[in-house]
Design a protein around this motif. Structure first.
Motif, PDB file in Angstrom:
ATOM      1  N   ASN A  93     -19.505  -0.094   6.270  1.00  0.00           N
ATOM      2  CA  ASN A  93     -19.032  -1.363   6.785  1.00  0.00           C
ATOM      3  C   ASN A  93     -18.556  -2.275   5.707  1.00  0.00           C
ATOM      4  OD1 ASN A  93     -19.614  -0.452   9.535  1.00  0.00           O
ATOM      5  ND2 ASN A  93     -21.898  -1.504   9.414  1.00  0.00           N
ATOM      6  N   SER A  94     -19.346  -2.302   4.609  1.00  0.00           N
ATOM      7  CA  SER A  94     -18.924  -3.329   3.465  1.00  0.00           C
ATOM      8  C   SER A  94     -17.741  -2.654   2.921  1.00  0.00           C
ATOM      9  CB  SER A  94     -20.082  -3.044   2.487  1.00  0.00           C
ATOM     10  OG  SER A  94     -21.152  -3.920   3.044  1.00  0.00           O
ATOM     11  N   ILE A  95     -17.590  -1.454   2.639  1.00  0.00           N
ATOM     12  CA  ILE A  95     -16.233  -1.054   2.091  1.00  0.00           C
ATOM     13  C   ILE A  95     -14.885  -1.102   3.031  1.00  0.00           C
ATOM     14  CG2 ILE A  95     -15.039   1.076   1.308  1.00  0.00           C
ATOM     15  CD1 ILE A  95     -17.708   2.083   0.391  1.00  0.00           C
ATOM     16  N   TYR A  96     -15.177  -1.000   4.308  1.00  0.00           N
ATOM     17  CA  TYR A  96     -14.215  -1.163   5.193  1.00  0.00           C
ATOM     18  C   TYR A  96     -13.775  -2.557   5.460  1.00  0.00           C
ATOM     19  CZ  TYR A  96     -11.862  -1.156   9.953  1.00  0.00           C
ATOM     20  OH  TYR A  96     -11.101  -1.502  10.934  1.00  0.00           O
ATOM     21  N   ILE A  97     -14.772  -3.450   5.492  1.00  0.00           N
ATOM     22  CA  ILE A  97     -14.473  -5.045   5.838  1.00  0.00           C
ATOM     23  C   ILE A  97     -13.881  -5.467   4.310  1.00  0.00           C
ATOM     24  CG2 ILE A  97     -15.473  -7.167   5.897  1.00  0.00           C
ATOM     25  CD1 ILE A  97     -17.325  -5.986   7.816  1.00  0.00           C
ATOM     26  N   SER A  98     -14.453  -5.209   3.154  1.00  0.00           N
ATOM     27  CA  SER A  98     -14.078  -5.792   1.836  1.00  0.00           C
ATOM     28  C   SER A  98     -12.713  -5.348   1.323  1.00  0.00           C
ATOM     29  CB  SER A  98     -15.033  -5.197   0.793  1.00  0.00           C
ATOM     30  OG  SER A  98     -16.265  -6.000   1.359  1.00  0.00           O
ATOM     31  N   GLY A  99     -12.464  -3.834   1.610  1.00  0.00           N
ATOM     32  CA  GLY A  99     -10.990  -3.125   1.403  1.00  0.00           C
ATOM     33  C   GLY A  99      -9.845  -3.975   2.321  1.00  0.00           C
ATOM     34  N   LEU A 100     -10.187  -3.981   3.746  1.00  0.00           N
ATOM     35  CA  LEU A 100      -8.934  -4.534   4.355  1.00  0.00           C
ATOM     36  C   LEU A 100      -8.787  -6.204   3.943  1.00  0.00           C
ATOM     37  CD1 LEU A 100      -9.787  -3.070   7.891  1.00  0.00           C
ATOM     38  CD2 LEU A 100      -8.120  -2.658   6.243  1.00  0.00           C
ATOM     39  N   VAL A 101      -9.900  -6.822   3.771  1.00  0.00           N
ATOM     40  CA  VAL A 101      -9.620  -8.085   3.390  1.00  0.00           C
ATOM     41  C   VAL A 101      -8.921  -8.388   1.922  1.00  0.00           C
ATOM     42  CG1 VAL A 101     -10.973 -10.357   2.679  1.00  0.00           C
ATOM     43  CG2 VAL A 101     -11.616  -9.127   4.552  1.00  0.00           C
ATOM     44  N   THR A 215      -1.045  -9.182 -11.990  1.00  0.00           N
ATOM     45  CA  THR A 215      -1.973 -10.447 -11.609  1.00  0.00           C
ATOM     46  C   THR A 215      -2.424  -9.987  -9.992  1.00  0.00           C
ATOM     47  OG1 THR A 215      -0.421 -11.959 -12.573  1.00  0.00           O
ATOM     48  CG2 THR A 215      -1.622 -12.915 -10.871  1.00  0.00           C
ATOM     49  N   LEU A 216      -1.635  -9.297  -9.304  1.00  0.00           N
ATOM     50  CA  LEU A 216      -1.899  -9.012  -7.829  1.00  0.00           C
ATOM     51  C   LEU A 216      -3.085  -7.920  -7.960  1.00  0.00           C
ATOM     52  CD1 LEU A 216       1.414  -8.280  -6.345  1.00  0.00           C
ATOM     53  CD2 LEU A 216       0.038 -10.294  -6.130  1.00  0.00           C
ATOM     54  N   SER A 217      -3.205  -6.998  -8.981  1.00  0.00           N
ATOM     55  CA  SER A 217      -4.343  -6.076  -9.114  1.00  0.00           C
ATOM     56  C   SER A 217      -5.684  -6.905  -9.377  1.00  0.00           C
ATOM     57  CB  SER A 217      -3.970  -5.185 -10.279  1.00  0.00           C
ATOM     58  OG  SER A 217      -2.949  -4.564 -10.146  1.00  0.00           O
ATOM     59  N   VAL A 218      -5.596  -8.139 -10.226  1.00  0.00           N
ATOM     60  CA  VAL A 218      -6.898  -8.938 -10.601  1.00  0.00           C
ATOM     61  C   VAL A 218      -7.279  -9.455  -9.272  1.00  0.00           C
ATOM     62  CG1 VAL A 218      -7.759 -10.887 -11.553  1.00  0.00           C
ATOM     63  CG2 VAL A 218      -6.497  -9.216 -13.002  1.00  0.00           C
ATOM     64  N   LEU A 219      -6.252  -9.941  -8.363  1.00  0.00           N
ATOM     65  CA  LEU A 219      -6.558 -10.643  -6.990  1.00  0.00           C
ATOM     66  C   LEU A 219      -7.309  -9.572  -6.148  1.00  0.00           C
ATOM     67  CD1 LEU A 219      -3.676 -13.059  -6.366  1.00  0.00           C
ATOM     68  CD2 LEU A 219      -6.015 -13.726  -7.063  1.00  0.00           C
ATOM     69  N   LEU A 220      -6.505  -8.508  -6.242  1.00  0.00           N
ATOM     70  CA  LEU A 220      -7.115  -7.647  -5.466  1.00  0.00           C
ATOM     71  C   LEU A 220      -8.663  -6.929  -5.602  1.00  0.00           C
ATOM     72  CD1 LEU A 220      -6.321  -5.557  -2.886  1.00  0.00           C
ATOM     73  CD2 LEU A 220      -6.085  -3.750  -4.773  1.00  0.00           C
ATOM     74  N   ILE A 221      -8.997  -6.916  -6.972  1.00  0.00           N
ATOM     75  CA  ILE A 221     -10.468  -6.650  -7.295  1.00  0.00           C
ATOM     76  C   ILE A 221     -11.250  -7.751  -7.115  1.00  0.00           C
ATOM     77  CG2 ILE A 221     -11.624  -6.065  -9.432  1.00  0.00           C
ATOM     78  CD1 ILE A 221      -9.276  -4.644 -10.526  1.00  0.00           C
ATOM     79  N   PHE A 222     -10.875  -9.045  -7.396  1.00  0.00           N
ATOM     80  CA  PHE A 222     -11.714 -10.192  -7.176  1.00  0.00           C
ATOM     81  C   PHE A 222     -11.911 -10.374  -5.602  1.00  0.00           C
ATOM     82  CE2 PHE A 222     -10.556 -12.670 -11.365  1.00  0.00           C
ATOM     83  CZ  PHE A 222     -11.795 -11.824 -11.932  1.00  0.00           C
ATOM     84  N   PHE A 223     -11.087 -10.143  -4.807  1.00  0.00           N
ATOM     85  CA  PHE A 223     -10.997 -10.403  -3.431  1.00  0.00           C
ATOM     86  C   PHE A 223     -12.206  -9.366  -2.844  1.00  0.00           C
ATOM     87  CE2 PHE A 223      -6.486 -12.142  -2.610  1.00  0.00           C
ATOM     88  CZ  PHE A 223      -7.051 -13.614  -3.116  1.00  0.00           C
ATOM     89  N   PHE A 224     -12.006  -8.146  -3.245  1.00  0.00           N
ATOM     90  CA  PHE A 224     -12.999  -7.169  -2.849  1.00  0.00           C
ATOM     91  C   PHE A 224     -14.318  -7.293  -3.204  1.00  0.00           C
ATOM     92  CE2 PHE A 224     -15.406  -3.158  -3.039  1.00  0.00           C
ATOM     93  CZ  PHE A 224     -15.027  -2.366  -1.960  1.00  0.00           C
ATOM     94  N   ILE A 225     -14.577  -7.652  -4.455  1.00  0.00           N
ATOM     95  CA  ILE A 225     -15.996  -8.112  -4.712  1.00  0.00           C
ATOM     96  C   ILE A 225     -16.449  -9.687  -4.144  1.00  0.00           C
ATOM     97  CG2 ILE A 225     -17.309  -8.659  -6.831  1.00  0.00           C
ATOM     98  CD1 ILE A 225     -15.597  -7.043  -8.635  1.00  0.00           C
ATOM     99  N   TRP A 226     -15.537 -10.315  -4.120  1.00  0.00           N
ATOM    100  CA  TRP A 226     -16.051 -11.673  -3.464  1.00  0.00           C
ATOM    101  C   TRP A 226     -16.242 -11.550  -2.097  1.00  0.00           C
ATOM    102  CZ3 TRP A 226     -11.417 -15.271  -5.300  1.00  0.00           C
ATOM    103  CH2 TRP A 226     -11.588 -15.414  -6.938  1.00  0.00           C
ATOM    104  N   THR A 227     -15.553 -10.731  -1.228  1.00  0.00           N
ATOM    105  CA  THR A 227     -16.074 -10.364   0.046  1.00  0.00           C
ATOM    106  C   THR A 227     -17.139  -9.296   0.220  1.00  0.00           C
ATOM    107  OG1 THR A 227     -13.526 -10.386   0.644  1.00  0.00           O
ATOM    108  CG2 THR A 227     -15.104  -9.330   2.521  1.00  0.00           C
ATOM    109  N   TRP A 228     -17.384  -8.420  -0.630  1.00  0.00           N
ATOM    110  CA  TRP A 228     -18.656  -7.839  -0.390  1.00  0.00           C
ATOM    111  C   TRP A 228     -20.084  -8.286  -0.745  1.00  0.00           C
ATOM    112  CZ3 TRP A 228     -18.870  -2.171  -0.475  1.00  0.00           C
ATOM    113  CH2 TRP A 228     -20.390  -1.684  -0.828  1.00  0.00           C
ATOM    114  N   ASN A 229     -19.920  -9.469  -1.488  1.00  0.00           N
ATOM    115  CA  ASN A 229     -20.985 -10.322  -1.829  1.00  0.00           C
ATOM    116  C   ASN A 229     -21.430 -11.351  -0.606  1.00  0.00           C
ATOM    117  OD1 ASN A 229     -21.695  -8.838  -4.131  1.00  0.00           O
ATOM    118  ND2 ASN A 229     -20.334 -10.099  -5.303  1.00  0.00           N
TER     119      ASN A 229
END
Length: 296
Positions: A93-101, A215-229
């Protein structure tokens, strides 16, 4: 007839042959280094505390306390949490939600920033300020209107409600950041592409996106971690046990009387490991993305 020998030319050491002088560290450098080590220890201490207590038995914890090393490895706490909450389901559930976000937020941020930063829409500055203010709103102020809206449209207790909410929140920050980046994009490159007959769509996906990929790669990583937490919104909108994320599952079980400190530590360890693995996998991408903006 004697010939005079030519005077020997002085041997000049080349740049590579010259010995490099080591820069002596000043007292200020040692102070900064000591402070950096101290901060690193303070940051790593909670994780080390969780790691130590995750492999202790309750009796060992009650006897030696939280700071002592375990006398023997105890895995029952990890197994109990894994089985009690169905951890693979919560992990998915966390991977699915964070990845799509992360994916949707980056795409929306690129489209918005292209219109604002390069399209030069009217009121560009005020639009960017509005996106910035959207990031300053506390989540508590959004709970009731969002709850009422998603309940009316039938998406309450559905993962897509959390995906939509965080996509909007993360894309607001992404739009603010990328608009500033695209606003400084060289106009000569865009004009040359337009003269070659490239449409706006081709300019976006063939020129701008490849150049701004770090820059887009950094945003993708940050968005995933922020949503996970994230905790508050998933706790409010995902009331079903089958839809809960890892942070919500950890917090819900802490009120159970059957839970002990060692099992709680084991649950926290299992919740941290996936994000740690994700960060280690994309560490090189993150480093390249951060340093790419410093070098033209």
């Amino acid at each position: 007839m004697t010939t005079e020998a030519a005077p020997a030319l002085p041997v000049v050491a080349t740049k590579r042959e010259r010995p490099r002088r080591r820069k002596t560290k000043t007292p200020g450098d040692w102070v900064i280094l000591g402070l950096a080590v101290l901060v690193a220890i303070l940051i790593a201490f909670p994780f080390l505390l969780i790691l130590i207590n995750s492999f202790k038995s309750p009796a060992d914890y009650n006897t030696s306390g939280p700071l002592a090393l375990p006398t023997q490895l105890y895995f029952d706490g990890i197994v109990a949490f894994w089985e009690r909450v169905d951890f693979p389901e919560k992990l998915w559930n966390s991977i699915y939600i964070s990845g799509l976000v992360a994916l949707f937020a980056v795409i929306i941020s690129v489209l918005n920033a292209f219109a604002i930063g390069i399209g030069r829409v009217r009121g560009r500055t005020w639009i960017i300020v509005l996106f910035l203010l959207a990031n300053l709103l506390p989540q508590e102020a959004l709970l009731y209107p969002l709850y009422y809206m998603f309940r009316e449209i039938g998406l309450y207790n559905n993962p897509w409600s959390v995906i939509i909410i965080f996509t909007v929140i993360q894309s607001a920050f992404g739009t603010y950041l990328l608009s500033s980046v695209y606003g400084t994009f060289p106009k000569e490159v865009l004009e040359a592409a337009a003269l070659d007959g490239a449409s706006r769509w081709h300019i976006l996906w063939r020129i701008i996106v490849p150049i701004s990929r770090p820059t887009l790669s950094v945003l993708l990583i940050f968005f995933f971690i922020w949503t996970w937490n994230e905790f508050l919104i998933p706790l409010t909108f995902l009331v079903s046990n089958a839809n809960q994320t890892v942070p919500v599952a950890i917090s819900v079980l802490q009120g159970d009387r059957l839970m002990d400190v060692t099992t709680t530590s084991a649950s926290a360890l299992l919740g941290v490991i996936p994000t740690l693995v994700f960060f280690l996998i994309f560490q090189r991408t993150l480093t390249r993305g951060i340093t790419a903006g410093a070098v033209k």
